[in-house]
Scaffold this active site. Structure first.
Site, mmCIF file in Angstrom:
data_model
loop_
_atom_site.group_PDB
_atom_site.id
_atom_site.type_symbol
_atom_site.label_atom_id
_atom_site.label_comp_id
_atom_site.label_asym_id
_atom_site.label_seq_id
_atom_site.Cartn_x
_atom_site.Cartn_y
_atom_site.Cartn_z
ATOM 1 N N HIS A 100 0.849 -1.196 0.000
ATOM 2 C CA HIS A 100 0.000 0.000 0.000
ATOM 3 C C HIS A 100 0.883 1.245 0.000
ATOM 4 C CE1 HIS A 100 -3.436 -2.580 1.085
ATOM 5 N NE2 HIS A 100 -2.543 -3.222 1.820
ATOM 6 N N GLU A 137 0.021 -0.025 7.865
ATOM 7 C CA GLU A 137 0.493 -1.141 7.045
ATOM 8 C C GLU A 137 1.374 -0.622 5.906
ATOM 9 O OE1 GLU A 137 -2.632 -3.280 5.125
ATOM 10 O OE2 GLU A 137 -1.269 -4.713 4.187
ATOM 11 N N HIS A 192 2.444 -7.471 2.828
ATOM 12 C CA HIS A 192 1.298 -6.919 3.555
ATOM 13 C C HIS A 192 1.362 -7.289 5.033
ATOM 14 C CE1 HIS A 192 -1.315 -5.892 0.033
ATOM 15 N NE2 HIS A 192 -0.488 -6.745 -0.556
ATOM 16 N N GLU A 274 1.011 -12.003 4.279
ATOM 17 C CA GLU A 274 0.465 -11.215 5.380
ATOM 18 C C GLU A 274 1.331 -11.550 6.586
ATOM 19 O OE1 GLU A 274 -1.904 -9.051 5.162
ATOM 20 O OE2 GLU A 274 -3.208 -9.611 3.500
#
Ligand code: ZN
Length: 310
Positions: A100, A137, A192, A274
């Site tokens: 992101h 994040e 992530h 993740e």
């Protein structure tokens, strides 16, 4: 990743801060280019690396450590007499996708635009989640990605980012996939951290489900992506000591999804990782710890290395 969470914009990620950061990077990158140019000289016979010819791909420099290599060549890898990088991953192209962009918080209109992900249309990009204390994040993924880049270049790999502080928002998920495809990457990892409920802990790797719909056909990469993902799970667990997710994947550390454009549209081996759950205080304590993030980067690098060496 937290695809369902509304974009909540931390004040400290205001556009002015980004502008200052960008302004600081320009002279650094320019100075690095001049150094490189002076050292290589006009008679340099080194072939242009793939990164040069890639529209949309980014140049290094965001971490301040690689500013001397604006052409995408590794700065820390040992080089042979001819200047070509050496190391176990020499000749390999790895694309890292920091999940992101911090700028997404202030570009809701742009990132909410719909793009085609094969199975359906979906938002261009998302803001990602954050810890309860506000560590985003986006910050986490960029930090781990930069550490990962340094490690992989040290092993001789050519490393590209999907973005690297060089754009105000995005890229959109379809472009993130295209960047890996155009690079003909040997492996792509999208970094992530999750935004799940308190008590949900551990890491997991997301593999592409088979998608042949619309403009998407990832049938050639479902198998190799699983191989990449399995190695990532193994090595990430070893390097970090973290447990596989207790809420996704039934203890395998693996999930399979077909709702992610970045996986649907990929034509090269690609997975998401993740690294933990930012909304759990135990995981958050790890994710906010720079020493742990170095271990995370190490685990991802080891997993990629194991995959690429067969
Ligand atoms: Zn994310």
């Amino acid at each position: 990743m937290s695809y369902d969470e509304p974009p909540t914009a931390p004040r400290r990620l205001a556009r002015s801060n980004l502008a200052i950061a960008a302004a600081a990077l320009v002279p650094t990158a320019l100075a690095g280019w001049l150094v490189w140019e002076a050292m290589s000289g006009p008679a340099s016979s080194a072939p242009p690396p793939k990164a040069v010819a890639l529209p949309g791909a980014t140049t290094p420099g965001g971490d301040g450590k690689s500013a001397a290599t604006p052409d995408g060549r590794p700065s820390s890898a040992p080089a042979s007499a001819s200047g070509a990088p050496r190391g176990p991953l020499a000749g390999k192209v790895i694309v890292i996708d920091p999940g992101h962009n911090p700028g997404n918080f202030s570009h809701s209109r742009e990132i909410n635009k719909q793009v085609d992900i094969g199975t359906n249309r979906k938002e261009c990009d998302t803001t990602g989640t954050s810890t309860n204390a506000g560590y985003t994040e986006a910050e986490f993924t960029r930090d781990v990605s930069q550490r990962l880049r340094t490690l992989l270049r040290g092993r001789g790999a050519t490393v590209e980012f999907t973005w690297d502080g060089d754009r105000a928002w995005g890229p959109c998920v379809d472009e993130r996939a295209r960047i890996g495809n155009k690079a003909k990457a040997d492996a792509v990892v999208s970094v992530h951290a999750d935004g799940s409920a308190r008590g949900n802990r551990g890491f997991h790797v997301i593999l592409p489900a088979l998608v042949k719909a619309g403009g998407a056909d990832n049938s050639a990469i479902v198998g190799p992506s699983r191989a990449l993902g399995e190695r990532l799970v193994d090595r990430f667990a070893r390097a970090t000591g973290s447990a596989r997710s207790n809420y996704v994947g039934d203890g395998t550390g693996l999930d399979v999804r077909k709702d992610l454009g970045g996986l649907n549209l990929s034509t090269v081996p690609k997975v998401f990782i993740e690294c933990g759950n930012m909304r759990d205080s135990g995981d958050a304590a790890l994710l906010t710890n720079p020493a742990w993030r170095q271990k995370a980067a190490q685990g991802i690098a080891d997993g990629i290395g194991t995959f690429l060496k067969g």
